[in-house]
Write an enzyme that holds these catalytic residues in place. Structure first.
Site, PDB file in Angstrom:
ATOM      1  N   GLU A  57     -18.262 -26.855  -5.287  1.00  0.00           N
ATOM      2  CA  GLU A  57     -18.002 -27.310  -3.918  1.00  0.00           C
ATOM      3  C   GLU A  57     -17.069 -26.353  -3.181  1.00  0.00           C
ATOM      4  OE1 GLU A  57     -18.737 -32.074  -4.743  1.00  0.00           O
ATOM      5  OE2 GLU A  57     -16.720 -31.392  -4.282  1.00  0.00           O
TER       6      GLU A  57
ATOM      7  N   TYR B  38     -24.035 -32.360  -1.354  1.00  0.00           N
ATOM      8  CA  TYR B  38     -24.269 -33.529  -2.211  1.00  0.00           C
ATOM      9  C   TYR B  38     -25.279 -33.275  -3.320  1.00  0.00           C
ATOM     10  CZ  TYR B  38     -21.138 -36.476   0.438  1.00  0.00           C
ATOM     11  OH  TYR B  38     -20.004 -37.007   1.001  1.00  0.00           O
TER      12      TYR B  38
ATOM     13  N   ASN C 295     -15.862 -44.004   4.212  1.00  0.00           N
ATOM     14  CA  ASN C 295     -14.708 -44.129   3.312  1.00  0.00           C
ATOM     15  C   ASN C 295     -13.711 -42.977   3.458  1.00  0.00           C
ATOM     16  OD1 ASN C 295     -16.274 -42.182   2.136  1.00  0.00           O
ATOM     17  ND2 ASN C 295     -16.749 -43.328   0.281  1.00  0.00           N
TER      18      ASN C 295
ATOM     19  N   HIS D 202     -13.864 -37.226   1.043  1.00  0.00           N
ATOM     20  CA  HIS D 202     -14.602 -36.803  -0.151  1.00  0.00           C
ATOM     21  C   HIS D 202     -13.633 -36.074  -1.071  1.00  0.00           C
ATOM     22  CE1 HIS D 202     -17.424 -34.830  -2.835  1.00  0.00           C
ATOM     23  NE2 HIS D 202     -16.691 -33.741  -2.667  1.00  0.00           N
TER      24      HIS D 202
ATOM     25  N   LYS E  95     -13.503 -36.786   6.113  1.00  0.00           N
ATOM     26  CA  LYS E  95     -14.787 -36.986   6.780  1.00  0.00           C
ATOM     27  C   LYS E  95     -14.568 -37.290   8.275  1.00  0.00           C
ATOM     28  CE  LYS E  95     -17.042 -38.700   2.552  1.00  0.00           C
ATOM     29  NZ  LYS E  95     -17.706 -39.864   1.908  1.00  0.00           N
TER      30      LYS E  95
HETATM   31  P1  ADP Z   1     -17.800 -40.368  -4.025  1.00  0.00           P
HETATM   32  O1  ADP Z   1     -17.642 -39.933  -2.586  1.00  0.00           O
HETATM   33  O2  ADP Z   1     -16.792 -41.411  -4.391  1.00  0.00           O
HETATM   34  O3  ADP Z   1     -17.834 -39.221  -5.007  1.00  0.00           O
HETATM   35  P2  ADP Z   1     -20.702 -40.602  -4.349  1.00  0.00           P
HETATM   36  O4  ADP Z   1     -20.718 -39.158  -4.730  1.00  0.00           O
HETATM   37  O5  ADP Z   1     -21.368 -41.568  -5.295  1.00  0.00           O
HETATM   38  O6  ADP Z   1     -19.215 -41.126  -4.108  1.00  0.00           O
HETATM   39  O7  ADP Z   1     -21.393 -40.800  -2.934  1.00  0.00           O
HETATM   40  C1  ADP Z   1     -21.143 -39.902  -1.877  1.00  0.00           C
HETATM   41  C2  ADP Z   1     -20.932 -40.656  -0.591  1.00  0.00           C
HETATM   42  O8  ADP Z   1     -22.146 -41.320  -0.214  1.00  0.00           O
HETATM   43  C3  ADP Z   1     -19.891 -41.769  -0.630  1.00  0.00           C
HETATM   44  O9  ADP Z   1     -18.568 -41.299  -0.475  1.00  0.00           O
HETATM   45  C4  ADP Z   1     -20.344 -42.653   0.503  1.00  0.00           C
HETATM   46  O10 ADP Z   1     -19.898 -42.167   1.764  1.00  0.00           O
HETATM   47  C5  ADP Z   1     -21.855 -42.546   0.433  1.00  0.00           C
HETATM   48  N1  ADP Z   1     -22.474 -43.622  -0.364  1.00  0.00           N
HETATM   49  C6  ADP Z   1     -22.518 -43.722  -1.702  1.00  0.00           C
HETATM   50  N2  ADP Z   1     -23.203 -44.815  -2.109  1.00  0.00           N
HETATM   51  C7  ADP Z   1     -23.606 -45.438  -0.962  1.00  0.00           C
HETATM   52  C8  ADP Z   1     -24.361 -46.637  -0.672  1.00  0.00           C
HETATM   53  N3  ADP Z   1     -24.849 -47.409  -1.633  1.00  0.00           N
HETATM   54  N4  ADP Z   1     -24.583 -46.965   0.611  1.00  0.00           N
HETATM   55  C9  ADP Z   1     -24.136 -46.191   1.609  1.00  0.00           C
HETATM   56  N5  ADP Z   1     -23.418 -45.058   1.412  1.00  0.00           N
HETATM   57  C10 ADP Z   1     -23.145 -44.673   0.149  1.00  0.00           C
HETATM   58 MG    MG Z   2     -19.267 -37.789  -5.469  1.00  0.00          MG
END
Ligand code: ADP
Ligand code: MG
Length: 204
Positions: free
Chosen positions: A173, A57, A159, A162, A17
């Site tokens: 994806e 997403y 974080n 992805h 990211k």
């Molecule tokens: P992952 O990336 O671990 O698969 P998700 O698909 O649940 O996680 O969410 C996508 C992205 O959205 C996360 O990597 C994060 O950057 C963001 N995100 C998820 N939940 C939250 C939240 N509660 N508040 C802010 N950002 C979030």
């Molecule tokens: Mg995810």
């Protein structure tokens, strides 16, 4: 349906990211996938559009519900009050913030291939929230962000990375980010050691 593809051919999509690029983590992150034995099958740097991020997403129709529920559960586990009890309301805000975050600088999209690529990469990446992701994982080692901090400031959790959550998600994806001709089929010399049944021929 039975999946006939050998596990060593599994592919997953990874995106470093914009915060990962800005923190000079491209090398650190790719190193972790290389050293476990995965093979880089495609890579490109680009600045994404909001449309590309929203599509990415929402490829999984369940994403809104699952990510909302995951956030609510995480707040409750810490004894905190979630921003809403409605998972869809939570993900509406997350999606808006993600569109803001993911287009603000270049990102690096990659396809990694190898045995159990999806699960192996998720294991190395760690849980979504850096505050609670395990030490030793990419998110656990290099970020200190939390849902609470991100939600308080109205932004996405930063974080670094992805990674696809399942083989079905990975397929969708990969098709979303790459054309078939951008993915390279080739052999790595080390695959003999990782996968060949018979290792005869090593000794001179
Ligand atoms: P992952 O990336 O671990 O698969 P998700 O698909 O649940 O996680 O969410 C996508 C992205 O959205 C996360 O990597 C994060 O950057 C963001 N995100 C998820 N939940 C939250 C939240 N509660 N508040 C802010 N950002 C979030
Ligand atoms: Mg995810």
């Amino acid at each position: 349906m039975e999946n006939k593809i050998h596990p060593k051919k599994e592919r997953t999509l990874v995106i470093i990211k914009p915060d990962g690029v800005q923190r000079s983590m491209i090398g650190e992150i790719t190193k972790r996938f290389e050293r476990i034995g995965l093979k880089l099958a495609a890579v490109k740097m680009m600045v994404a559009t909001e449309e590309q991020i929203e599509k990415h997403y929402t490829l999984d129709p369940e994403w809104r519900r699952i990510t909302g529920e995951k956030t609510i559960e995480s707040y409750k586990k810490k004894g905190l009050k979630p921003p809403s009890e409605d998972p869809f309301e939570i993900t509406e805000a997350i999606l808006k913030n993600l569109k803001n975050y993911m287009v603000k600088g270049p990102l690096v999209a990659m396809v990694w291939e190898g045995a159990h690529a999806v699960k192996i990469v998720r294991k190395l990446v760690g849980g979504t929230e850096p505050l609670s992701s395990d030490v030793g994982t990419i998110r656990g080692d290099f970020v200190l962000d939390s849902y609470q901090m991100a939600d308080a400031d109205g932004r996405a959790v930063r974080n670094l990375i992805h990674a696809s959550g399942s083989t079905g998600e990975a397929e969708n994806e990969i098709n979303h980010w790459f054309k078939p001709e951008e993915i390279v089929n080739y052999k790595l010399a080390q695959e003999r050691i990782l996968y060949d049944v018979n290792l005869d021929g090593l000794l001179e």
